[in-house]
Each structure stands twice: as C-alpha cells, then as structure tokens.
Design a protein around this motif. Structure first.
Motif, PDB file in Angstrom:
ATOM      1  N   ALA A   1      16.705  21.045  -0.412  1.00 24.88           N
ATOM      2  CA  ALA A   1      16.731  21.563   0.953  1.00 24.88           C
ATOM      3  C   ALA A   1      15.345  21.973   1.428  1.00 24.88           C
ATOM      4  CB  ALA A   1      17.685  22.755   1.039  1.00 24.88           C
ATOM      5  N   HIS A   2      14.464  22.305   0.499  1.00 23.00           N
ATOM      6  CA  HIS A   2      13.129  22.790   0.856  1.00 23.00           C
ATOM      7  C   HIS A   2      12.105  22.299  -0.161  1.00 23.00           C
ATOM      8  CE1 HIS A   2      13.426  25.666  -2.467  1.00 23.00           C
ATOM      9  NE2 HIS A   2      14.667  25.876  -2.057  1.00 23.00           N
ATOM     10  N   PRO A   3      10.812  22.290   0.191  1.00 19.59           N
ATOM     11  CA  PRO A   3       9.765  21.843  -0.747  1.00 19.59           C
ATOM     12  C   PRO A   3       9.659  22.774  -1.955  1.00 19.59           C
ATOM     13  CG  PRO A   3       8.921  21.998   1.514  1.00 19.59           C
ATOM     14  CD  PRO A   3      10.265  22.662   1.504  1.00 19.59           C
ATOM     15  N   GLY A   4       9.151  22.227  -3.044  1.00 24.76           N
ATOM     16  CA  GLY A   4       8.868  23.039  -4.220  1.00 24.76           C
ATOM     17  C   GLY A   4      10.033  23.311  -5.137  1.00 24.76           C
TER      18      GLY A   4
ATOM     19  N   CYS B   1      13.204  11.740  -2.896  1.00 28.73           N
ATOM     20  CA  CYS B   1      13.159  11.904  -1.440  1.00 28.73           C
ATOM     21  C   CYS B   1      12.473  13.209  -1.033  1.00 28.73           C
ATOM     22  CB  CYS B   1      14.577  11.893  -0.864  1.00 28.73           C
ATOM     23  SG  CYS B   1      15.462  10.347  -1.148  1.00 28.73           S
ATOM     24  N   HIS B   2      11.916  13.197   0.165  1.00 20.09           N
ATOM     25  CA  HIS B   2      11.332  14.421   0.719  1.00 20.09           C
ATOM     26  C   HIS B   2      12.445  15.436   0.959  1.00 20.09           C
ATOM     27  CE1 HIS B   2       7.513  12.379   1.455  1.00 20.09           C
ATOM     28  NE2 HIS B   2       8.205  11.369   1.938  1.00 20.09           N
ATOM     29  N   SER B   3      12.102  16.709   0.890  1.00 19.93           N
ATOM     30  CA  SER B   3      13.092  17.727   1.211  1.00 19.93           C
ATOM     31  C   SER B   3      13.462  17.597   2.686  1.00 19.93           C
ATOM     32  CB  SER B   3      12.533  19.127   0.940  1.00 19.93           C
ATOM     33  OG  SER B   3      11.545  19.468   1.899  1.00 19.93           O
ATOM     34  N   LEU B   4      14.657  18.050   3.015  1.00 20.58           N
ATOM     35  CA  LEU B   4      15.124  17.928   4.398  1.00 20.58           C
ATOM     36  C   LEU B   4      14.232  18.725   5.343  1.00 20.58           C
ATOM     37  CD1 LEU B   4      17.296  16.630   6.119  1.00 20.58           C
ATOM     38  CD2 LEU B   4      18.708  18.652   5.789  1.00 20.58           C
ATOM     39  N   LYS B   5      13.592  19.769   4.829  1.00 13.75           N
ATOM     40  CA  LYS B   5      12.705  20.591   5.656  1.00 13.75           C
ATOM     41  C   LYS B   5      11.423  19.835   6.013  1.00 13.75           C
ATOM     42  CE  LYS B   5      11.024  25.327   6.030  1.00 13.75           C
ATOM     43  NZ  LYS B   5      10.936  26.643   5.365  1.00 13.75           N
TER      44      LYS B   5
ATOM     45  N   THR C   1      19.220  28.850  -0.788  1.00 14.57           N
ATOM     46  CA  THR C   1      20.387  29.633  -0.383  1.00 14.57           C
ATOM     47  C   THR C   1      21.622  28.741  -0.235  1.00 14.57           C
ATOM     48  OG1 THR C   1      19.996  29.345   1.996  1.00 14.57           O
ATOM     49  CG2 THR C   1      18.873  31.193   0.906  1.00 14.57           C
ATOM     50  N   ASN C   2      22.788  29.368  -0.275  1.00 15.17           N
ATOM     51  CA  ASN C   2      24.032  28.625  -0.078  1.00 15.17           C
ATOM     52  C   ASN C   2      24.055  27.945   1.283  1.00 15.17           C
ATOM     53  OD1 ASN C   2      25.100  29.299  -2.568  1.00 15.17           O
ATOM     54  ND2 ASN C   2      26.129  31.142  -1.801  1.00 15.17           N
ATOM     55  N   ALA C   3      23.508  28.644   2.300  1.00 14.96           N
ATOM     56  CA  ALA C   3      23.478  28.076   3.647  1.00 14.96           C
ATOM     57  C   ALA C   3      22.630  26.802   3.690  1.00 14.96           C
ATOM     58  CB  ALA C   3      22.933  29.105   4.638  1.00 14.96           C
ATOM     59  N   GLN C   4      21.504  26.805   2.958  1.00  8.12           N
ATOM     60  CA  GLN C   4      20.642  25.622   2.911  1.00  8.12           C
ATOM     61  C   GLN C   4      21.347  24.461   2.220  1.00  8.12           C
ATOM     62  OE1 GLN C   4      17.277  27.527   0.961  1.00  8.12           O
ATOM     63  NE2 GLN C   4      16.012  27.205   2.780  1.00  8.12           N
ATOM     64  N   ILE C   5      22.048  24.760   1.138  1.00  9.29           N
ATOM     65  CA  ILE C   5      22.784  23.715   0.410  1.00  9.29           C
ATOM     66  C   ILE C   5      23.884  23.137   1.289  1.00  9.29           C
ATOM     67  CG2 ILE C   5      24.245  23.214  -1.589  1.00  9.29           C
ATOM     68  CD1 ILE C   5      22.774  25.494  -3.041  1.00  9.29           C
ATOM     69  N   ASP C   6      24.638  24.016   1.947  1.00  5.72           N
ATOM     70  CA  ASP C   6      25.728  23.566   2.827  1.00  5.72           C
ATOM     71  C   ASP C   6      25.188  22.687   3.949  1.00  5.72           C
ATOM     72  OD1 ASP C   6      27.564  24.921   1.330  1.00  5.72           O
ATOM     73  OD2 ASP C   6      27.665  26.672   2.648  1.00  5.72           O
TER      74      ASP C   6
END
Length: 202
Positions: A38-41, A130-134, A159-164
């Motif tokens: 969901a995010h870089p790193g 793949c690149h993170s969605l962010k 976070t759960n919200a990011q995964i969802d």
C-alpha cells in the motif's frame, strides 16, 4: 534485510502454496503473480526476490522475478518507439494530445499482454515487483492480466484501512488477491497465530 525464523517460515509456506496451486493447473502455461504494498518501504522488492530464489531452489529456472517497468517495450527502445508511433498518428491527421495518449496506452497494454504471454511459455512462475499504490497505479492496470496479487504488509506501519483500500481497488480492476506477507516483524508470532495460519493452510 534478514528475515526472522517466523518470516522465513511464512515465505516457505507461500512457496509451497504456489507450487501446490501450479500443480493443480492444467493450462500448460506459467502463472504470473504481482507483488505490491500500500505504501513505499514495505519490502516488496526483497520479498519478491526471495520468493523467486526459493522457487528456483526447488526447481531450477522455474521462476523469473521482474520489475513491472520491464514489461512491454524494452527500456532502451521505448522513447524512440513512442516517437515513431506519435509521428505515425500525426501523419494520419490525429494530433490531439488526449487521443495520442490513449492510443499509446492501448499499444503499451498490448505490449504487456504479449510480453506476459511469452514469459508464461518460458517459466512456471513470473513474479512482478510492482510500485506501491501510493507511488503509482501500475498494479491496477496489471490486475486483470496476472493470475493473482500478493500484498506485502509492513508490521506496525501498514494500516487495515490501507490494506482494505488496496485490495478493494485491485479487485475492482478485475484482480485476485492470493494472500499477504507480514514483513519487518520485530517479534515472533504467538503460537496461537501460527496454529491458526496452519489450519487455514497459510
């Protein structure tokens, strides 16, 4: 980045699951899997590469691990190819930027499909970093083209919200979530979690 025994066991379980899944398919072609966070790193590149190594240790040269940017046109030829296509469209009298961009996108899509089909014939597993969605939405364009997506979750950060949000978007674009890997854990998983994962076949 070193893996804890728990993380290593989780990766080994994922490899086993992939081998089992491939064994049940009778298409005669390889499986394409996307790895994303969901995010870089979050450690996508590391896990992606590790899974590729593990698969090849089990069966020599059965897997190839690629950056998703390597799909389609070769990097060194992409600019000249894009210019050539643009010139051809302008010669046809279509110099609208939106139309040109749309046609280039369609050509890029076809290039990716063709490249993936060739890779499927050569390898049992094609693993895409793949690149993170962010960062970019590449994974959404690839979602309907791959056989499944594996989500890398960074312990104590994702976070759960990011995964969802990530999983919902992938499924909206026609993708399938195969599972997730919890990365960068700094403590062993409790025994009850391991037991639950074993019962679930993870």
């Amino acid at each position: 980045m070193d893996l804890s025994p728990g993380q290593l066991a989780a990766c080994q379980a994922l490899v086993y699951s992939l081998l089992q899944r491939c064994g049940t398919l009778e298409t005669g072609k390889g499986s394409v899997l996307a790895f994303v966070a969901a995010h870089p790193g979050a450690g996508v590149s590391h896990i992606h590469s590790l899974i590729g190594q593990m698969l090849n240790e089990n069966e020599a040269n059965c897997a190839i691990a690629l950056d998703c940017d390597a799909l389609g046109l070769p990097t060194d030829r992409a600019p000249s190819e894009t210019r050539r296509r643009g010139a051809a469209l302008r010669d046809e009298g279509d110099d609208d930027d939106t139309s040109l961009s749309r046609r280039n996108s369609v050509a890029r899509y076809r290039d990716r499909v063709g490249h993936l089909n060739k890779l499927r014939e050569l390898y049992r597993f094609v693993l895409l970093d793949c690149h993170s969605l962010k960062e970019k939405t590449d994974v959404l364009g690839l979602a309907p083209l791959v056989d499944g997506t594996i989500v890398i979750v960074e312990c104590n950060k994702t976070t759960n919200a990011q995964i969802d949000y990530l999983e919902r978007n992938i499924e909206t674009y026609g993708g399938t979530i195969l599972g997730s890997v919890l990365n960068k854990t700094i403590y062993p998983l409790p025994k009850w979690v391991n037991s639950m994962m074993e019962r679930a076949g993870i």
